[in-house]
Design a protein around this motif. Structure first.
Motif, PDB file in Angstrom:
ATOM      1  N   ILE A 418     -10.249  26.518 -27.283  1.00 20.09           N
ATOM      2  CA  ILE A 418     -11.326  26.487 -26.284  1.00 20.09           C
ATOM      3  C   ILE A 418     -11.110  25.372 -25.274  1.00 20.09           C
ATOM      4  CG2 ILE A 418     -13.042  27.558 -27.778  1.00 20.09           C
ATOM      5  CD1 ILE A 418     -14.177  24.676 -28.220  1.00 20.09           C
ATOM      6  N   GLY A 419      -9.957  24.732 -25.314  1.00 17.57           N
ATOM      7  CA  GLY A 419      -9.630  23.637 -24.413  1.00 17.57           C
ATOM      8  C   GLY A 419      -8.374  22.964 -24.906  1.00 17.57           C
ATOM      9  N   LEU A 458     -11.798  26.287 -31.595  1.00 22.28           N
ATOM     10  CA  LEU A 458     -13.213  26.611 -31.449  1.00 22.28           C
ATOM     11  C   LEU A 458     -14.055  26.036 -32.575  1.00 22.28           C
ATOM     12  CD1 LEU A 458     -15.661  28.324 -30.450  1.00 22.28           C
ATOM     13  CD2 LEU A 458     -14.691  30.250 -31.741  1.00 22.28           C
ATOM     14  N   SER A 499     -17.193  24.597 -22.821  1.00 22.08           N
ATOM     15  CA  SER A 499     -16.903  25.694 -23.748  1.00 22.08           C
ATOM     16  C   SER A 499     -18.093  25.975 -24.662  1.00 22.08           C
ATOM     17  CB  SER A 499     -15.655  25.366 -24.578  1.00 22.08           C
ATOM     18  OG  SER A 499     -14.510  25.322 -23.742  1.00 22.08           O
ATOM     19  N   THR A 502     -20.562  27.939 -22.631  1.00 22.57           N
ATOM     20  CA  THR A 502     -20.106  29.316 -22.475  1.00 22.57           C
ATOM     21  C   THR A 502     -20.403  30.137 -23.719  1.00 22.57           C
ATOM     22  OG1 THR A 502     -18.301  28.532 -21.047  1.00 22.57           O
ATOM     23  CG2 THR A 502     -18.103  30.764 -21.942  1.00 22.57           C
ATOM     24  N   ASP A 523     -12.512  33.823 -24.761  1.00 23.10           N
ATOM     25  CA  ASP A 523     -11.259  33.398 -24.142  1.00 23.10           C
ATOM     26  C   ASP A 523     -11.204  33.836 -22.683  1.00 23.10           C
ATOM     27  OD1 ASP A 523      -8.196  32.576 -24.674  1.00 23.10           O
ATOM     28  OD2 ASP A 523      -8.231  34.446 -23.512  1.00 23.10           O
ATOM     29  N   LEU A 526     -13.746  31.791 -20.548  1.00 21.76           N
ATOM     30  CA  LEU A 526     -13.307  30.411 -20.342  1.00 21.76           C
ATOM     31  C   LEU A 526     -12.226  30.343 -19.270  1.00 21.76           C
ATOM     32  CD1 LEU A 526     -13.137  29.123 -24.041  1.00 21.76           C
ATOM     33  CD2 LEU A 526     -14.889  28.602 -22.342  1.00 21.76           C
ATOM     34  N   GLN A 531     -11.072  26.910 -17.393  1.00 18.03           N
ATOM     35  CA  GLN A 531     -10.589  26.148 -18.543  1.00 18.03           C
ATOM     36  C   GLN A 531      -9.090  26.404 -18.750  1.00 18.03           C
ATOM     37  OE1 GLN A 531     -12.391  23.797 -19.515  1.00 18.03           O
ATOM     38  NE2 GLN A 531     -13.897  24.348 -21.058  1.00 18.03           N
TER      39      GLN A 531
END
Length: 543
Positions: A418-419, A458, A499, A502, A523, A526, A531
């Protein structure tokens, strides 16, 4: 946006789709993303000034690889860039005199239209602008009732109540505090201190005696810890532990040291001289005298930020890191935390006075130091002292996934990113102890470089499903001590906040649990919102 207006009067109940507790940079990015996805959101925080450390002195950004900072996090640094393009922003020095050096990159990045160094008041104003532009209601100076204020039903938080009796209801809650106060009060599992290496199969967790990755250790100075040097019967100097430091690789309760990231300046007309604290005791700094006599003179480090200011951090073996004095802080009551903060402030102010006035400090250093002081135009309603102590680490959630050094060093794959992060796994000292040879030493200071940017799972922002189904935690995340040393950077907190926002919005849209949002859909969203979820190293063009 809300079902009840807010005022200075006590409200019985206030509702929103999402209630965020905390005023950090992660809180702001979470809220901004929720509004952009058409959700009602409310920030309730103990803070009077929002932005966390980003707006409280940490202006020399711990960066890593800038190419993996995207989304709202990057927007923040783009706003910094825009601010300093204006010549009027350079009140205390011309722009062309500013040394364009950041933390591993150029400070003013014309290619990316970002700027990575900034003054605290500029950061705070950018966060305030984000809040205003997105019509986000922020209710300040509200303190969670950590004993009785979190109500749950069927594995979900139904409401949170502050010490003043105000209650907030939401479908989803976010704990965006550094301390993880809401998470803990909701009964979510967490850890404080260092895990043993054996827990997650790590190398750099636990006690790390003899590892000297930076200059923040006594190393070969061989300084006696005793009041009368060499005489163990004379007593131990202040701020040295007499406890057994433990064996390498063992877990313990110790927490890496906190300090304040001061904003200092030598710009004539903007200097507030360092003052002698009322309870100043020079004996507290006898160990530092011995450091000077040993030939080590590092004391006033820090990165240059605009307008002849410095973001001053710990430097050397005895500095602003108040080693060993914060162990109780993560789980302490509000009153006890206040005592700990006051002790840290007094220690830090005494240190500043010592540097400028004690005769053990070389005269030329004292004279140069006295040209500096706190910046008059920063933290103007707080005696020019930062609003927020640097909580480098407190509680860390034990969530759906625990990030360890193995993910950060690329040994284990992350399947639901997620990042991304990229900074060194950086831990400050956790204890100051007496060696078997009878000398003083610091322990816990590490800097372990990952081979490249890494993906963040995540599951680190999600409690275990069976513990709480409607809470997200983008700051006190689920990771080991040493992994948190890299994840804990402000750009990453903003990434994780976006995230979290979101994920919450998508769950609300579909009227499903946070845990049932398809990762493929998350995904896609993001990525659409900027992201960065994967990194490809630039090709080497050298022949």
């Amino acid at each position: 946006m809300l079902t009840a207006c807010t005022s200075t009067k006590k409200q019985d109940t206030i509702d929103a789709d999402v209630v965020i507790y905390g005023g950090t940079s992660a809180a702001i990015s979470t809220a901004v993303q929720l509004v952009r996805m058409d959700k009602s959101v409310l920030i309730v925080c103990p803070d009077k000034h929002i932005g966390g450390l980003s707006a409280s002195g940490l202006g020399f950004t711990d960066l890593g690889n800038k190419s993996v900072i995207g989304g709202i996090s990057k927007e923040f640094y783009e706003e910094v860039y825009k601010h300093y393009q204006n010549e009027e922003a350079w009140r205390w020095q011309p722009k062309d005199e500013y040394g364009n050096v950041g933390q591993g990159t150029t400070a003013i990045d014309d290619e990316y239209k970002t700027m990575w160094t900034f003054e605290p008041h500029v950061a705070e104003q950018i966060f305030e602008n984000f809040v205003k532009e997105h019509n986000i209601k922020v209710i300040r100076d509200k303190w969670l009732d950590r004993e009785n204020g979190v109500k749950t039903s069927n594995g979900k938080i139904t409401s949170i109540t502050m010490l003043d009796g105000t209650t907030y209801k939401a479908k989803i809650f976010v704990d965006a505090t550094y301390e993880g106060d809401l998470m803990a009060a909701a009964g979510v599992s967490y850890h404080v201190g260092r895990e043993a290496n054996s827990v997650y199969g790590e190398e750099w967790n636990g006690v790390q005696k003899g590892e000297y990755h930076h200059s923040h250790n006594f190393q070969q100075l061989n300084i006696s810890p005793y009041v009368i040097p060499g005489d163990s019967t004379s007593g131990v100097l202040p701020r040295i532990s007499t406890e057994d430091p433990g064996e390498n690789g063992e877990g313990d309760h110790r927490v890496q040291a906190y300090n304040y990231r001061l904003c200092t300046t030598n710009a004539e007309g903007n200097v507030v001289p360092f003052e002698k604290p009322e309870n100043y005791d020079p004996a507290e700094y006898e160990l530092l005298r011995r450091v000077f006599r040993g030939g080590r003179h590092s004391m006033f480090g820090g990165g240059k930020i605009p307008n002849k200011k410095r973001d001053v951090n710990n430097v050397g073996p005895f500095s602003s890191d108040n080693i060993g004095m914060n162990y109780e802080y993560p789980e302490a009551s509000y009153d006890k935390r206040k005592e700990i903060l006051e002790e840290h402030i007094n220690y830090h102010k005494g240190l500043l006075w010592f540097w400028g006035n004690d005769e053990s400090v070389p005269k030329e250093l004292r004279e140069d130091f006295k040209k500096w002081g706190l910046a008059k135009d920063e933290f103007v309603d707080n005696g020019h002292w930062p609003y927020q102590i640097y909580v480098r680490e407190a509680r860390r959630m034990l969530g759906e996934f625990v990030m360890t050094e193995n993910e950060i060093l690329g040994k284990n794959k992350v399947d639901k990113p997620i990042g991304m992060g990229s900074y060194t796994m950086d831990s400050h000292n956790t204890q100051r102890y007496i060696t078997k040879e009878g000398f003083v030493q610091n322990e816990g200071d590490l800097g372990v470089e990952p081979p490249g940017p890494y993906q963040i799972h995540l599951g680190i922002i999600m409690p275990k499903k069976e513990e709480c189904k409607n809470l997200l935690v983008p700051a006190a995340v689920s990771s080991s001590h040493i992994a948190f040393g890299s994840i804990r950077m402000e750009p990453v907190f903003m990434i994780l906040g976006q995230s979290a926002g979101t994920l919450a919005a998508m769950a609300l849209d579909a009227e499903i649990s946070l845990y049932d949002v398809p990762f493929e859909a998350l995904d896609k969203q993001l990525r659409e919102d900027g992201q960065i979820l994967e990194y490809k190293a630039p090709e080497n063009t050298e022949k």
